[in-house]
Design a protein around this motif. Sequence first.
Motif, PDB file in Angstrom:
ATOM      1  N   ILE A 221       0.699  -1.354   0.126  1.00  0.00           N
ATOM      2  CA  ILE A 221      -0.003   0.086  -0.195  1.00  0.00           C
ATOM      3  C   ILE A 221       0.874   1.426  -0.164  1.00  0.00           C
ATOM      4  O   ILE A 221       0.356   2.398  -0.201  1.00  0.00           O
ATOM      5  CB  ILE A 221      -0.856   0.128   1.225  1.00  0.00           C
ATOM      6  CG1 ILE A 221      -0.318  -0.020   2.420  1.00  0.00           C
ATOM      7  CG2 ILE A 221      -2.001  -1.063   1.077  1.00  0.00           C
ATOM      8  CD1 ILE A 221      -1.170  -0.151   3.582  1.00  0.00           C
ATOM      9  N   ALA A 222       2.191   1.043   0.355  1.00  0.00           N
ATOM     10  CA  ALA A 222       2.928   2.283   0.387  1.00  0.00           C
ATOM     11  C   ALA A 222       4.549   1.901   0.453  1.00  0.00           C
ATOM     12  O   ALA A 222       4.676   0.723   0.474  1.00  0.00           O
ATOM     13  CB  ALA A 222       2.623   3.328   1.382  1.00  0.00           C
ATOM     14  N   PHE A 223       5.453   2.876   0.432  1.00  0.00           N
ATOM     15  CA  PHE A 223       6.535   2.406   0.477  1.00  0.00           C
ATOM     16  C   PHE A 223       7.415   3.533   1.331  1.00  0.00           C
ATOM     17  O   PHE A 223       7.104   4.581   1.476  1.00  0.00           O
ATOM     18  CB  PHE A 223       7.477   2.666  -0.719  1.00  0.00           C
ATOM     19  CG  PHE A 223       6.933   1.599  -1.909  1.00  0.00           C
ATOM     20  CD1 PHE A 223       7.523   0.348  -2.013  1.00  0.00           C
ATOM     21  CD2 PHE A 223       5.972   1.966  -2.778  1.00  0.00           C
ATOM     22  CE1 PHE A 223       6.958  -0.520  -2.804  1.00  0.00           C
ATOM     23  CE2 PHE A 223       5.709   1.189  -3.751  1.00  0.00           C
ATOM     24  CZ  PHE A 223       6.187  -0.162  -3.708  1.00  0.00           C
ATOM     25  N   GLY A 224       8.516   2.882   2.167  1.00  0.00           N
ATOM     26  CA  GLY A 224       9.346   3.519   2.727  1.00  0.00           C
ATOM     27  C   GLY A 224      10.699   3.700   2.266  1.00  0.00           C
ATOM     28  O   GLY A 224      11.159   2.523   1.746  1.00  0.00           O
ATOM     29  N   ALA A 225      11.550   4.792   2.094  1.00  0.00           N
ATOM     30  CA  ALA A 225      12.610   4.564   1.470  1.00  0.00           C
ATOM     31  C   ALA A 225      13.708   5.552   2.111  1.00  0.00           C
ATOM     32  O   ALA A 225      13.497   6.514   2.630  1.00  0.00           O
ATOM     33  CB  ALA A 225      12.313   5.484   0.016  1.00  0.00           C
ATOM     34  N   ARG A 226      15.099   4.835   2.008  1.00  0.00           N
ATOM     35  CA  ARG A 226      16.024   5.261   2.933  1.00  0.00           C
ATOM     36  C   ARG A 226      17.242   5.836   1.975  1.00  0.00           C
ATOM     37  O   ARG A 226      17.761   5.015   1.053  1.00  0.00           O
ATOM     38  CB  ARG A 226      16.572   4.414   3.900  1.00  0.00           C
ATOM     39  CG  ARG A 226      17.806   5.244   4.776  1.00  0.00           C
ATOM     40  CD  ARG A 226      18.438   3.756   5.342  1.00  0.00           C
ATOM     41  NE  ARG A 226      19.237   4.498   6.762  1.00  0.00           N
ATOM     42  CZ  ARG A 226      20.516   4.951   6.394  1.00  0.00           C
ATOM     43  NH1 ARG A 226      21.166   4.856   5.418  1.00  0.00           N
ATOM     44  NH2 ARG A 226      21.125   5.252   7.369  1.00  0.00           N
ATOM     45  N   THR A 227      17.523   7.015   1.951  1.00  0.00           N
ATOM     46  CA  THR A 227      18.626   7.309   1.242  1.00  0.00           C
ATOM     47  C   THR A 227      20.176   6.906   1.792  1.00  0.00           C
ATOM     48  O   THR A 227      20.176   6.760   3.063  1.00  0.00           O
ATOM     49  CB  THR A 227      18.933   9.023   1.048  1.00  0.00           C
ATOM     50  OG1 THR A 227      19.968   9.346   0.191  1.00  0.00           O
ATOM     51  CG2 THR A 227      19.131   9.851   2.286  1.00  0.00           C
ATOM     52  N   LEU A 228      21.066   6.514   0.767  1.00  0.00           N
ATOM     53  CA  LEU A 228      22.335   6.173   1.324  1.00  0.00           C
ATOM     54  C   LEU A 228      23.474   7.236   1.048  1.00  0.00           C
ATOM     55  O   LEU A 228      24.457   6.789   1.281  1.00  0.00           O
ATOM     56  CB  LEU A 228      22.747   4.770   0.479  1.00  0.00           C
ATOM     57  CG  LEU A 228      21.749   3.700   0.767  1.00  0.00           C
ATOM     58  CD1 LEU A 228      22.319   2.560  -0.018  1.00  0.00           C
ATOM     59  CD2 LEU A 228      21.405   3.181   2.161  1.00  0.00           C
ATOM     60  N   LYS A 229      22.939   8.392   0.468  1.00  0.00           N
ATOM     61  CA  LYS A 229      23.788   9.598   0.491  1.00  0.00           C
ATOM     62  C   LYS A 229      24.057  10.323   1.767  1.00  0.00           C
ATOM     63  O   LYS A 229      23.148  10.083   2.584  1.00  0.00           O
ATOM     64  CB  LYS A 229      23.497  10.361  -0.588  1.00  0.00           C
ATOM     65  CG  LYS A 229      23.460   9.450  -2.211  1.00  0.00           C
ATOM     66  CD  LYS A 229      22.784  10.580  -3.069  1.00  0.00           C
ATOM     67  CE  LYS A 229      22.830   9.938  -4.678  1.00  0.00           C
ATOM     68  NZ  LYS A 229      22.568  10.749  -5.629  1.00  0.00           N
ATOM     69  N   THR A 230      24.915  11.128   1.725  1.00  0.00           N
ATOM     70  CA  THR A 230      25.169  11.957   2.915  1.00  0.00           C
ATOM     71  C   THR A 230      24.903  13.468   2.665  1.00  0.00           C
ATOM     72  O   THR A 230      25.185  14.438   3.279  1.00  0.00           O
ATOM     73  CB  THR A 230      26.499  11.974   3.535  1.00  0.00           C
ATOM     74  OG1 THR A 230      27.380  12.507   2.288  1.00  0.00           O
ATOM     75  CG2 THR A 230      26.942  10.653   3.768  1.00  0.00           C
ATOM     76  N   ASP A 231      23.823  13.570   1.729  1.00  0.00           N
ATOM     77  CA  ASP A 231      23.324  14.731   1.257  1.00  0.00           C
ATOM     78  C   ASP A 231      22.380  15.607   2.584  1.00  0.00           C
ATOM     79  O   ASP A 231      21.318  14.933   2.735  1.00  0.00           O
ATOM     80  CB  ASP A 231      22.569  14.829   0.135  1.00  0.00           C
ATOM     81  CG  ASP A 231      22.174  16.240  -0.676  1.00  0.00           C
ATOM     82  OD1 ASP A 231      22.431  17.408   0.133  1.00  0.00           O
ATOM     83  OD2 ASP A 231      21.503  16.291  -1.541  1.00  0.00           O
ATOM     84  N   LYS A 232      22.781  16.391   3.205  1.00  0.00           N
ATOM     85  CA  LYS A 232      21.805  17.125   4.220  1.00  0.00           C
ATOM     86  C   LYS A 232      20.664  17.617   3.598  1.00  0.00           C
ATOM     87  O   LYS A 232      19.738  18.044   4.623  1.00  0.00           O
ATOM     88  CB  LYS A 232      22.794  18.194   4.888  1.00  0.00           C
ATOM     89  CG  LYS A 232      24.020  17.549   5.734  1.00  0.00           C
ATOM     90  CD  LYS A 232      24.769  18.523   6.588  1.00  0.00           C
ATOM     91  CE  LYS A 232      25.801  17.909   7.461  1.00  0.00           C
ATOM     92  NZ  LYS A 232      26.579  18.873   8.152  1.00  0.00           N
ATOM     93  N   ASN A 233      20.687  17.951   2.396  1.00  0.00           N
ATOM     94  CA  ASN A 233      19.309  18.505   1.833  1.00  0.00           C
ATOM     95  C   ASN A 233      18.385  17.688   1.617  1.00  0.00           C
ATOM     96  O   ASN A 233      17.303  17.905   1.373  1.00  0.00           O
ATOM     97  CB  ASN A 233      19.575  19.418   0.675  1.00  0.00           C
ATOM     98  CG  ASN A 233      20.749  20.660   0.823  1.00  0.00           C
ATOM     99  OD1 ASN A 233      20.715  21.336   1.957  1.00  0.00           O
ATOM    100  ND2 ASN A 233      21.760  20.870  -0.141  1.00  0.00           N
ATOM    101  N   GLN A 234      18.635  16.351   1.799  1.00  0.00           N
ATOM    102  CA  GLN A 234      17.702  15.145   1.544  1.00  0.00           C
ATOM    103  C   GLN A 234      17.343  14.552   2.984  1.00  0.00           C
ATOM    104  O   GLN A 234      18.222  14.189   3.741  1.00  0.00           O
ATOM    105  CB  GLN A 234      18.330  14.307   0.648  1.00  0.00           C
ATOM    106  CG  GLN A 234      18.562  14.607  -0.972  1.00  0.00           C
ATOM    107  CD  GLN A 234      17.106  15.018  -1.631  1.00  0.00           C
ATOM    108  OE1 GLN A 234      16.338  14.238  -1.299  1.00  0.00           O
ATOM    109  NE2 GLN A 234      17.183  15.932  -2.297  1.00  0.00           N
ATOM    110  N   PRO A 235      15.995  14.416   2.994  1.00  0.00           N
ATOM    111  CA  PRO A 235      15.552  13.594   4.332  1.00  0.00           C
ATOM    112  C   PRO A 235      16.141  12.152   4.339  1.00  0.00           C
ATOM    113  O   PRO A 235      16.327  11.544   3.272  1.00  0.00           O
ATOM    114  CB  PRO A 235      14.132  13.622   4.181  1.00  0.00           C
ATOM    115  CG  PRO A 235      13.783  13.872   2.961  1.00  0.00           C
ATOM    116  CD  PRO A 235      14.992  14.447   2.308  1.00  0.00           C
TER     117      PRO A 235
END
Length: 673
Positions: A221-235
Amino acid sequence: MRIPQETVQQIQQAADIVDVINDYVTLKKRGANLIACCPFHNEKTPSFNVNPARGIFKCFGCGKAGDAVKFVMEIEGIGYPEALRHLAKKYAIEIRETELTPEEIQHQNERESLYIALDYARKFYQEQLLETDEGQSIGLSYFRERGFNNPTIAKFELGYSPDSWDAFTKKALQQQFRLDVLEKAGLSIRRDLDDRPDGRVFDRFRARVIFPIHNLSGKVIAFGARTLKTDKNQPKYLNSPETEVYHKSNSLYGLYQAKNAIRGEEVAYLVEGYTDVISLHQAGIANVVASSGTSLTVEQIRLIGRFTQNITVLYDGDAAGIKASLRGLDLILEEGLNVKLCTFPEGEDPDSYVRKIGGEAFKAYVRQHAVDFIRFKAEVLLQDAGNDPFRRAGVIREMVDSISRIPDAITRQVFFQQTARLMDLPEETLIYEANKKLRDRAKAGSKPRDNREVPLPPGVVPPAEEGPFSEPPFGGAPFEETATETVTTPKRPPLSYQEEEFCRLLVLYGSLVIEKEVREQGEHEITLMEYMVGQTYDLEFQTPVYRRFMEIFRAASQQELYPETQFFLGHEEEEILQTSIHFVTEKHPLSENWAKMHEIYIPHERERLGKDGYACILRLKKAFNNLRMAEVKQRLGLSAESAEQEELLMQFMKMKKIDQAISKELGIIVTGY
């Protein structure tokens, strides 16, 4: 696509209603049936009834009823075809669908389109993780670092979204998905910006590992997604937005995978993050769910409450985070569930700690260190307050507020005693303070969060018009008293009750033989329907639904076809179906052990059908006769001509004699008119 009728029948026959409903709520045996708290509305006392023999369910609280297909439609919020597909998948039934007309395609359920798009996205992300160089080197490497093996990755259907503006959207559009559906599913974003490669559309999840979120039936029904970058502008984490099929407050990550284990262990472990859930599952601890980093909601608590009344919250060692969330846990108490808390050594969380010590040691640690919420809260807040008398007084008020929210009076009493000992205070002082709080809530007219009108919270003592609010005698628990809203229910005409009983008997037993008679053609078996319909040929039922039943009974009798109960439980007319379910579902069935325990034999009405049918006919005729008498009395009051009055009076006296004769036959004492 259209599902052939023979496949529909195969699905309906294969669907075990107990098995289907157990996917969503824990059923408990009561006599020949099973009961539970209704999943369609909030309740603390079970009124949801499942009849395995008939293959039907009915809630006596909200009125919802039907078979396994209807249940899936209601609980999933999907249409009839999609509910059939859901059950076909569950029971491994192959569906060979026929083409739909253009009009049928146009009217397909939008929710079904969202589910299809979300499932396509799940497959896309999984393929990207496992079958592309980028996915394997970035996404799969991350999951391996977390210690997740292949079965765990497959179990939670983990994935990866490539580092591209529109890789998913472009592929989905090539597969004939509509862009508006992708937007509504929260997968794609359309903006009127010129600094994008296509100027308009891009993927919501880019360059992130993907955690699919499932509903109770296993649909994504939905997705959770985690960034693997260190970009502080991205949650760090990005979740799907609210959609027609996904409401964050109503969802718990991992509940689909955990529900059977929760039911078996009789406790749900509540953690904060996706990786906590997955690591514990891999370690053999499957009764765990996560609120996905959001504050716990009433809806999520009720969702857990379908499977267990016990919650153990697993916190990491962050003291500040624990204090901030304590107030929110009062919601669990308010919903009547039992809650414990367990913390871990500083610097550890459930994910890291279970990988450090292993599954069995982790379970032993939780058993040893889990503390009931009231005691835990008191110890944490008292430690923080130190010897400051004002802060300690504030802690006491906060503890009293938590205890006063517990619905069960006995549980409240136990916690008052425990807290009084812990704080070295008289128990009566805490109870007095609790009663003041309950009085204040009653004055404020506070209502449950779903805004349904229900009795005031247990423990409320209505204040007197004047004078102080007295504490309970002998230091007992706060008095239980409820105040309910006056609801005006439309009054049913007396005749409708007799029409209802007439139809009920024929739906349940109309095909059964009550006597035999010898005719020229030989012996003839007389069914209850043939007998009762033959005795009431001149009566025109007044209630529309029962009049429709009567049409069915009379048409069947003319053809000497006497349908059994299952005919009505599978009827295509919704009102006939729902009323028939009401007829066959007993709200208070007699215990199977009644006769054995009490040595009292209660004859079943099936054993006295002849007598009951005869009495039902008499009562029905008496009700019709009473209706006519009332009409004649009204006309008497309006008539001014003596001749007409005399005629009406004669009619009335004749009807009165009929009524007296029927009453005598029924053993009813008539006192007058």
